[in-house]
Design a protein around this motif. Structure first.
Motif, short mmCIF file in Angstrom:
data_model
loop_
_atom_site.label_atom_id
_atom_site.label_comp_id
_atom_site.label_asym_id
_atom_site.label_seq_id
_atom_site.Cartn_x
_atom_site.Cartn_y
_atom_site.Cartn_z
N TYR A 206 6.40 4.23 -5.83
CA TYR A 206 5.92 4.13 -5.29
C TYR A 206 4.21 3.21 -6.35
O TYR A 206 3.58 3.56 -6.74
N GLN A 207 4.73 1.89 -6.47
CA GLN A 207 4.40 0.72 -7.07
C GLN A 207 4.13 -0.62 -5.83
O GLN A 207 4.88 -0.75 -5.39
N LYS A 208 2.21 -0.96 -6.35
CA LYS A 208 2.28 -2.39 -5.73
C LYS A 208 1.71 -3.40 -6.64
O LYS A 208 1.12 -3.31 -7.60
N LYS A 209 2.26 -4.68 -6.37
CA LYS A 209 1.67 -5.61 -7.10
C LYS A 209 1.58 -7.08 -6.04
O LYS A 209 2.40 -6.98 -5.03
N VAL A 210 1.64 -8.12 -6.71
CA VAL A 210 1.07 -9.10 -6.27
C VAL A 210 1.83 -10.33 -6.79
O VAL A 210 1.16 -10.44 -8.63
N GLU A 211 2.44 -11.30 -6.79
CA GLU A 211 3.09 -12.32 -7.83
C GLU A 211 2.94 -13.57 -6.65
O GLU A 211 3.21 -13.42 -5.58
N GLU A 212 2.44 -14.55 -7.51
CA GLU A 212 2.23 -15.93 -6.57
C GLU A 212 2.88 -16.99 -7.16
O GLU A 212 2.94 -17.37 -9.02
N ARG A 213 3.70 -17.54 -6.67
CA ARG A 213 4.98 -18.54 -7.24
C ARG A 213 4.69 -19.38 -5.99
O ARG A 213 5.49 -18.95 -5.03
N ASN A 214 6.05 -20.22 -6.77
CA ASN A 214 6.64 -21.42 -5.48
C ASN A 214 8.13 -20.85 -5.47
O ASN A 214 8.24 -20.47 -5.48
N SER A 215 8.29 -20.52 -3.30
CA SER A 215 9.04 -20.31 -2.96
C SER A 215 10.43 -21.03 -3.06
O SER A 215 10.89 -22.01 -3.13
N ALA A 216 11.87 -20.36 -3.38
CA ALA A 216 12.84 -20.70 -3.57
C ALA A 216 13.29 -21.04 -2.49
O ALA A 216 14.39 -22.39 -2.32
N SER A 217 12.84 -20.17 -1.43
CA SER A 217 13.69 -21.00 -0.32
C SER A 217 12.97 -22.16 0.30
O SER A 217 13.63 -22.74 1.68
N TYR A 218 11.81 -22.48 0.58
CA TYR A 218 11.01 -23.44 0.98
C TYR A 218 10.07 -23.71 -0.07
O TYR A 218 8.87 -24.39 -0.78
N PRO A 219 11.13 -25.21 -0.89
CA PRO A 219 10.41 -26.07 -2.00
C PRO A 219 9.68 -26.36 -1.86
O PRO A 219 8.95 -26.82 -0.87
N GLY A 220 8.01 -26.72 -2.81
CA GLY A 220 6.77 -27.22 -2.46
C GLY A 220 5.95 -26.67 -2.26
O GLY A 220 5.20 -26.97 -2.21
N LEU A 221 6.52 -24.86 -1.51
CA LEU A 221 5.46 -24.01 -0.44
C LEU A 221 5.36 -23.11 -1.51
O LEU A 221 5.76 -22.22 -1.71
N PRO A 222 4.28 -23.10 -2.24
CA PRO A 222 4.17 -22.04 -2.44
C PRO A 222 3.62 -20.43 -2.12
O PRO A 222 3.41 -20.94 -0.72
N ALA A 223 3.70 -19.61 -2.92
CA ALA A 223 4.11 -17.95 -2.13
C ALA A 223 3.42 -17.42 -2.77
O ALA A 223 2.84 -17.14 -3.84
N CYS A 224 2.41 -16.29 -2.38
CA CYS A 224 1.92 -15.15 -1.96
C CYS A 224 2.86 -13.49 -2.01
O CYS A 224 2.73 -13.33 -0.87
N TYR A 225 3.03 -13.53 -3.12
CA TYR A 225 4.53 -12.26 -2.02
C TYR A 225 3.61 -10.46 -2.60
O TYR A 225 3.45 -10.67 -3.87
N VAL A 226 3.43 -9.91 -2.00
CA VAL A 226 2.49 -8.82 -2.01
C VAL A 226 4.08 -7.68 -1.85
O VAL A 226 4.69 -7.32 -0.79
N LEU A 227 3.96 -7.23 -3.34
CA LEU A 227 5.51 -6.28 -3.25
C LEU A 227 5.58 -4.72 -3.38
O LEU A 227 4.23 -4.55 -4.58
N HIS A 228 5.67 -3.93 -2.75
CA HIS A 228 5.48 -2.37 -2.13
C HIS A 228 6.98 -2.13 -2.84
O HIS A 228 8.57 -2.69 -2.30
#
Length: 281
Positions: A206-228
């Protein structure tokens, strides 16, 4: 004859009005005479702070952001988003191949899979479980692309990933993700219980990290992904390339079915085994 004058008293600190006290007294009189915004010496206000309120803790029929905006329909969400996003980007939602529309985002909020910040632009926060399915040949299962309900397709090139449900643990999300996206092709069974079925999570992976990037599904909407992320062994999968089908939103609330019909859904997933050494960590 005039009466004698009273004896002089020594001056003490209690008889002295200090300059700060005089200033505060004058300031109070000014604010009384000039109330509200007309006060010439307004007191400094505290900076406004926004608390992040996750939609996971809110009733499903009322969805809120920091300022308690209610998104009772996709239309209300659309009206809220328009002044906060680039018009060109927002207009491409559901039109540009591989993107989703405002109905998809509304359903994500309604089901508690996504929260959204009241900012310009807004920031979408998503909890995601990523399952690195590995086999005996040290290969990792990769979803190469998806076929969408509007006839378009989008490249993925990533391990099995799924948005987490409200209050769901990463372990429970792993079993659900495998059951929903791979269950139909597994020769064994993927049970509802975490201790049953053909899935075995590799201890210590198990690992956890956070990534911030623009969403491919919703162009122009920044996204913060908490990845488990975890590694897992899934028994009964084919050795070569294969495809699975999915009826997305099939488990959504009955009163949201009409909204689901307007959303762009995933119909097919295409899978391929690749060398674990070729996967970036």
């Amino acid at each position: 004859m005039s009466p004698p004058l009273p004896p002089l008293q020594p001056i003490t600190s209690r008889h002295i009005t200090t300059l700060p006290e005089l200033f505060l007294t004058a300031l109070s009189i000014c604010c009384f005479l000039f109330p509200s915004k007309s006060c010439p010496f307004p007191f400094p206000s505290r900076p406004r702070r926004f608390l992040k309120i996750s939609t996971m803790s809110l009733p499903p029929h009322i969805l809120k952001t920091h300022h308690s905006h209610s998104f009772t329909t996709p239309q209300s969400l659309s009206e809220w988003l328009k002044p906060r996003l680039s018009s060109d980007s927002f207009a491409s939602w559901g039109v540009k191949p591989g993107t989703k529309n405002v109905h998809n985002l509304w359903l994500e909020l309604a089901e508690g899979e996504t929260s959204i910040d009241d900012s310009i632009p807004p920031v979408r926060t998503v909890q995601v479980v990523t399952v690195r399915v590995i086999d005996k040949h040290n290969r990792v299962l990769i979803e190469t692309r998806q076929e969408l309900s509007d006839g378009s397709s989008r490249d993925r090139n990533r391990p099995l990933s799924e948005k987490m449900k409200p209050d769901e643990t990463p372990e429970s999300a792993v079993y659900r993700a495998v059951r929903e996206e791979l269950g139909q092709i597994i020769k064994g069974s993927v049970g509802d219980s975490e201790n049953e079925g053909a899935v075995r999570i590799v201890p210590g992976s198990y690992q956890k990290k956070v990534e911030e990037r623009n969403s491919a599904s919703y162009p122009g909407l920044p996204a913060c992904y908490v990845l488990h992320s975890v590694d897992a062994v899934v028994e009964g999968l084919p050795e070569g390339e294969f495809c699975t089908e999915e009826e997305e939103y099939r488990d959504c609330e009955e009163n949201w079915r009409a909204m689901a019909g307007e959303a762009v859904s995933v119909k097919k997933h295409y899978w391929e085994w690749v060398s674990a050494d070729s996967i970036k960590s």
